[in-house]
Design a protein around this motif. Structure first.
Motif, short mmCIF file in Angstrom:
data_model
loop_
_atom_site.label_atom_id
_atom_site.label_comp_id
_atom_site.label_asym_id
_atom_site.label_seq_id
_atom_site.Cartn_x
_atom_site.Cartn_y
_atom_site.Cartn_z
N LEU A 287 -12.63 -1.47 -2.93
CA LEU A 287 -13.65 -1.83 -3.92
C LEU A 287 -14.96 -1.10 -3.64
CD1 LEU A 287 -13.09 -5.65 -4.41
CD2 LEU A 287 -12.51 -3.80 -5.94
N ASN A 288 -15.34 -0.97 -2.36
CA ASN A 288 -16.56 -0.25 -2.03
C ASN A 288 -16.46 1.22 -2.40
OD1 ASN A 288 -17.93 -2.48 -1.07
ND2 ASN A 288 -17.24 -2.20 1.03
N LEU A 289 -15.27 1.81 -2.25
CA LEU A 289 -15.06 3.20 -2.64
C LEU A 289 -15.22 3.38 -4.15
CD1 LEU A 289 -14.26 6.06 -1.70
CD2 LEU A 289 -11.88 5.40 -2.12
N LEU A 290 -14.67 2.44 -4.92
CA LEU A 290 -14.81 2.49 -6.38
C LEU A 290 -16.27 2.37 -6.79
CD1 LEU A 290 -11.85 0.23 -7.56
CD2 LEU A 290 -12.02 2.70 -7.79
N VAL B 48 -12.15 -6.32 -15.36
CA VAL B 48 -11.92 -4.93 -15.01
C VAL B 48 -10.75 -4.33 -15.76
CG1 VAL B 48 -11.33 -3.41 -13.07
CG2 VAL B 48 -12.89 -5.30 -12.72
N ARG B 49 -9.74 -5.11 -16.08
CA ARG B 49 -8.49 -4.56 -16.57
C ARG B 49 -8.29 -4.65 -18.08
NH1 ARG B 49 -4.12 -6.17 -11.96
NH2 ARG B 49 -5.21 -5.17 -10.25
N GLY B 50 -9.37 -4.50 -18.85
CA GLY B 50 -9.23 -4.41 -20.30
C GLY B 50 -9.11 -5.72 -21.03
N GLN B 51 -9.40 -6.84 -20.38
CA GLN B 51 -9.31 -8.11 -21.06
C GLN B 51 -10.48 -8.25 -22.05
OE1 GLN B 51 -9.37 -7.72 -17.71
NE2 GLN B 51 -8.05 -9.19 -16.68
N CYS C 136 -17.28 4.89 -10.66
CA CYS C 136 -16.29 4.96 -11.75
C CYS C 136 -16.37 3.66 -12.56
CB CYS C 136 -14.89 5.19 -11.20
SG CYS C 136 -14.22 3.82 -10.27
N TYR C 137 -15.68 3.65 -13.69
CA TYR C 137 -15.74 2.52 -14.61
C TYR C 137 -15.36 1.22 -13.93
CZ TYR C 137 -14.67 -0.35 -18.68
OH TYR C 137 -14.63 -1.36 -19.60
N ARG C 138 -14.23 1.24 -13.19
CA ARG C 138 -13.77 0.02 -12.52
C ARG C 138 -14.78 -0.44 -11.48
NH1 ARG C 138 -8.30 1.20 -10.01
NH2 ARG C 138 -8.65 -0.82 -9.07
N GLY C 139 -15.39 0.48 -10.76
CA GLY C 139 -16.37 0.12 -9.75
C GLY C 139 -17.60 -0.53 -10.35
N ILE C 140 -18.05 0.00 -11.47
CA ILE C 140 -19.22 -0.57 -12.15
C ILE C 140 -18.91 -1.96 -12.67
CG2 ILE C 140 -20.74 -0.29 -14.15
CD1 ILE C 140 -20.44 2.77 -13.68
N ARG D 72 0.86 -1.18 0.00
CA ARG D 72 0.00 0.00 0.00
C ARG D 72 0.90 1.24 0.00
NH1 ARG D 72 -5.25 0.02 0.25
NH2 ARG D 72 -6.42 1.69 1.20
N PRO D 73 1.50 1.59 -1.17
CA PRO D 73 2.47 2.68 -1.21
C PRO D 73 1.89 4.03 -0.82
CG PRO D 73 2.24 1.65 -3.37
CD PRO D 73 1.33 0.94 -2.45
N VAL D 74 0.63 4.28 -1.17
CA VAL D 74 -0.02 5.53 -0.78
C VAL D 74 -1.40 5.16 -0.24
CG1 VAL D 74 -0.88 7.77 -1.54
CG2 VAL D 74 1.18 6.82 -2.57
N ASP D 75 -1.60 5.35 1.04
CA ASP D 75 -2.89 5.06 1.65
C ASP D 75 -3.89 6.11 1.17
OD1 ASP D 75 -4.61 3.62 3.38
OD2 ASP D 75 -4.47 5.25 4.82
N VAL D 76 -5.10 5.69 0.85
CA VAL D 76 -6.11 6.58 0.29
C VAL D 76 -6.50 7.67 1.28
CG1 VAL D 76 -8.45 6.68 -0.65
CG2 VAL D 76 -7.01 4.71 -1.14
#
Length: 154
Positions: free
Chosen positions: A108-111, A128-131, A116-120, A83-87
Motif C-alpha cells: 500500500l505504501n508503494l502504491l 478502490v475497486r470500482g464500486q 497511482c490511482y489505487r494509491g490515491i 504472493r505469486p510474484v514478489d514485487v
C-alpha cells in the motif's frame, strides 16, 4: 478414551499458538495466511488426519505439519500462494503471520508513493475497486437525511 492430561491446549507452529482442542484442519487456519483449503493440503501432505484433535498429536506429527507449512509454496501451483510474484525479488512466496501484514502495508505504501490511482484512493479512504460511491460507503456527519428535529418544528 483419551485422558484429559494428554491433551495439549496450545500447539506452537510458525510462531503461532494454535488451539489444541480443535481439529487439525481448523486449528491450522489460526495461522494468518493459511485458509481451509491450504490447511487441508498441508495436513494431507504431512500424513495427519484432518479431523484429528490438534492437541492429541505427538511431536513427530507436529514437526511434520511444521515442515509442510514451510514447504507449502514449493509444493502447490503458483495460483495457490498468497504472493505469486514478489514485487522486489520476482519469486513465488507464501507469507505467514506478521510477515503477511507487513508485506500488505509495504504494498500500500508503494502504491501511495507511486501516486497511482489505487494509491490515491487508499490515501483518501475511498473505495478502490470500482464500486459505486454515490449511495454507499458514506461516512462522517453528513450522510443524507438527518433524523433529529428541532423541538419547535413539525
Amino acid at each position: 478414551m483419551v485422558e484429559e492430561s494428554e491433551l495439549k491446549y496450545f500447539v506452537r507452529i510458525i510462531n503461532t499458538d494454535l488451539d489444541g482442542t480443535q481439529p487439525v484442519q481448523l486449528a491450522l487456519t489460526g495461522i494468518k495466511g493459511i485458509g481451509l483449503h491450504a490447511a487441508l493440503i498441508i495436513s494431507r501432505r504431512a500424513g495427519v488426519h484432518t479431523h484429528e484433535t490438534m492437541g492429541l498429536l505427538n511431536d513427530e506429527q507436529v514437526a511434520a505439519l511444521e515442515r509442510e507449512v514451510v514447504a507449502y509454496p514449493a509444493s502447490v501451483p503458483k495460483w495457490m500462494v498468497n504472493r505469486p510474484v514478489d514485487v522486489y525479488t520476482g519469486e513465488q512466496k507464501h507469507l505467514y503471520g506478521s510477515d503477511l501484514a507487513l508485506a500488505k502495508e509495504d504494498d500500500l505504501n508503494l502504491l501511495k508513493k507511486m501516486r497511482c490511482y489505487r494509491g490515491i484512493r487508499h490515501e483518501n479512504g475511498l473505495k478502490v475497486r470500482g464500486q459505486r460511491t454515490k449511495s454507499t460507503g458514506r461516512f462522517g456527519k453528513i450522510v443524507g437525511v438527518s433524523k433529529t428535529r428541532n423541538p419547535g418544528q413539525k
